[in-house]
Motif scaffolding. Structure first.
Motif, mmCIF file in Angstrom:
data_model
loop_
_atom_site.group_PDB
_atom_site.id
_atom_site.type_symbol
_atom_site.label_atom_id
_atom_site.label_comp_id
_atom_site.label_asym_id
_atom_site.label_seq_id
_atom_site.Cartn_x
_atom_site.Cartn_y
_atom_site.Cartn_z
ATOM 1 N N ASP A 1 0.829 -1.210 0.000
ATOM 2 C CA ASP A 1 0.000 0.000 0.000
ATOM 3 C C ASP A 1 0.861 1.256 0.000
ATOM 4 O OD1 ASP A 1 -2.826 -1.107 0.314
ATOM 5 O OD2 ASP A 1 -1.758 -2.118 1.925
ATOM 6 N N VAL B 1 -4.013 -3.687 0.093
ATOM 7 C CA VAL B 1 -3.360 -4.869 -0.469
ATOM 8 C C VAL B 1 -2.667 -5.659 0.633
ATOM 9 C CG1 VAL B 1 -1.596 -5.700 -2.070
ATOM 10 C CG2 VAL B 1 -3.019 -3.748 -2.701
ATOM 11 N N SER C 1 -8.097 -1.287 -4.311
ATOM 12 C CA SER C 1 -7.529 -2.616 -4.088
ATOM 13 C C SER C 1 -8.505 -3.452 -3.270
ATOM 14 C CB SER C 1 -6.192 -2.511 -3.342
ATOM 15 O OG SER C 1 -5.299 -1.633 -4.005
ATOM 16 N N ARG D 1 -8.487 -7.390 -1.606
ATOM 17 C CA ARG D 1 -7.750 -8.640 -1.423
ATOM 18 C C ARG D 1 -8.521 -9.579 -0.502
ATOM 19 N NH1 ARG D 1 -1.401 -9.357 0.494
ATOM 20 N NH2 ARG D 1 -1.362 -11.642 0.409
ATOM 21 N N ILE E 1 -6.962 -5.243 -8.398
ATOM 22 C CA ILE E 1 -6.609 -3.823 -8.379
ATOM 23 C C ILE E 1 -7.216 -3.167 -9.606
ATOM 24 C CG2 ILE E 1 -4.747 -2.128 -8.428
ATOM 25 C CD1 ILE E 1 -2.951 -4.069 -7.063
#
Length: 497
Positions: free
Chosen positions: A352, A393, A431, A433, A440
């Motif tokens: 990040d 992320v 982002s 995850r 992304i």
């Protein structure tokens, strides 16, 4: 099954400090379990009755429980009645009783857990009956465990405020046990502890001699000595310390034994951690070497970027200057990854932070016609580009950070150059995850790409990196309210640190 914290938080009869005290007990009760070679069960009072909220199995003997008793209520039998009586403040009998656990005979002992004169819980110590003859070493350990149980009953164990540093290699009962009297003289030592001290260089019979005196004779005079070591060797403080001599290292932990009249001795746990400390030193050296490599790589890449910048100023055509500027930006992006590796683990990158810097780099280097929000406008013709980052992320492997950073930078640069260079607007990186799956998206609210398919060197580089090195997919689509979105979808390798 709820956790111990949940059980204690839901119990209205315990204050926050009392719940913390029970948590402190659970954090150190493996010492009791291993000395007694017994299962430990912690009971607290609930509205429905006595409730088992924690369980510990011994590492030095067999368990009496195949099924975890946590979450079960006490029965109405003799044992359950005794637990309820003790929880109500009754005095213990201190007599082991015969019990049955899952079809096997066992012996149990109930001890109230008290603090400041108030009973907070009841500890049940239960061990299976064994027809074999009890060894002298086992008898001594159970005797020491019984002394700790008496301390538990008076609120002296666990030892409040014991500053035990969280260092790897903590000794346990199975590694070695030494009993000291109030003067620091060895009263009894287990066979494993004798072996550890013999490897350390202390020879002969140790009983009847001060442990500090024995250790001083073999300590390395040139090696730094932990200032807490004398307190540990005398058993005066609940501390941990390492002792080095002859190339070996012993990890020591002292647990002072007390009664109402004061300190009566100590239990010293000892473990040979020579190999463990050697590996730790190797890891420290390796870590320092890797950080130095990343530092030099970063400096070299920044030098290359500076050379490209100098060369671009000598170019006479705009096309040549732009080509060198793009090469400089890509080199700078790789340098960002190595700089991130310098600040964290050599195996992982906090991505990040890399995205934040990639955003600034992409906007600042993308075009002379734009300027980043919050920076001075160099020309009246410049438009303003704002940047926004959402989602996280987290940490990713170093091998994946470099190509992913290049991809993000290329796509962000393309979004500014082709979508926002004339109108300005907002560049957004989102982002998302979930486990190893990473998505992304790079979006701009510019003029959009229409029916044209993205082309160019930057696009080809991004596609090659995503498909070739990351094994993912890269797609583009037009937004309904104008603008373009590039989507990168990859599955990251597991991160092991």
């Amino acid at each position: 099954m709820p956790s111990l914290s949940k059980f204690l938080a839901d119990n209205r009869g315990l204050s926050e400090k009392e719940a913390d005290w029970l948590q402190h007990l659970i954090g150190d009760w493996n010492l009791l379990s291993d000395l007694l070679r017994a299962d430990l069960v912690l009971w607290i009072q609930e509205e429905e009755g006595a409730l088992a909220v924690a369980h510990c199995r011994p590492a030095t003997g067999s368990t009496v429980y195949y099924e975890d008793p946590v979450g079960s209520l006490s029965d109405d039998g003799v044992e359950g009645t005794e637990v309820t009586r003790l929880l109500a403040g009754g005095e213990p009998h201190h007599r082991p009783t015969a019990i049955e656990r899952e079809g096997r005979t066992a012996t149990g002992l109930l001890i109230p857990v008290r603090k400041n004169g108030r009973t907070l819980a009841v500890l049940a110590a239960e061990h299976p009956d064994d027809d074999s003859r009890t060894s002298h070493s086992e008898t001594q350990k159970r005797r020491l465990g019984g002394r700790l149980l008496r301390m538990l009953e008076t609120g002296a164990f666990p030892i409040e405020g014991a500053p035990i540093p969280p260092r790897r290699g903590a000794p346990r009962v199975g590694d070695g046990v030494v009993e000291l009297d109030e003067a620091g003289v060895v009263r009894w030592i287990s066979p494993n502890a004798i072996s550890a001290f013999h490897r350390f260089g202390i020879e002969g019979d140790m009983e009847g001699i001060t442990l500090a005196e024995l250790s001083t004779e073999v300590l390395q005079s040139r090696s730094p000595v932990d200032e807490s070591l004398p307190l540990v060797l005398m058993g005066r403080a609940a501390w941990r310390s390492d002792m080095q001599a002859r190339g070996g290292t012993l990890s020591l932990r002292a647990v002072p034994l007390t009664d109402r009249d004061g300190r009566t001795g100590a239990v010293i746990l000892v473990r040979d951690v020579t190999e463990l400390r050697r590996r730790e030193r190797e890891l420290i050296t390796k870590d320092a070497t890797i950080r130095e490599v990343h530092h030099r790589v970063k400096n070299n890449l920044q030098t290359v970027a500076a050379l490209l910048r100098m060369q671009s100023r000598r170019m006479k055509t705009d096309e040549a200057r732009e080509a060198l500027a793009e090469a400089m930006r890509r080199v700078s992006t790789i340098a960002l990854v190595h700089e991130s590796l310098l600040q964290g683990s050599q195996e992982a990158v906090h991505f990040d932070e890399v995205i934040d810097r990639c955003l600034r780099l992409a906007v600042d280097a993308a075009s002379a016609t734009v300027h980043r929000a919050g920076t001075p406008r160099l020309a009246d013709a410049q438009v303003e580009v704002r940047t926004r980052k959402t989602g996280r992320v987290g940490s990713i492997r170093a091998e994946e950070a470099t190509p992913l950073a290049l991809v993000v930078t290329e796509l962000a640069t393309n979004a500014v150059e082709h979508g926002l260079s004339e109108t300005g607007g907002t560049l957004t990186i989102h982002s998302e995850r979930t486990g190893s799956h990473l998505l992304i998206s790079i979006e701009d609210d510019g003029r959009g790409m229409g029916a044209a398919k993205p082309t160019g060197l930057g696009t080809n580089i991004a596609l090659t990196l995503v498909q070739g090195q990351l094994g993912g997919t890269l797609t583009w689509d037009s937004l309904d309210d104008g603008g373009t979105r590039a989507m990168v979808e990859v599955y990251l390798d597991p991160l092991t640190i």
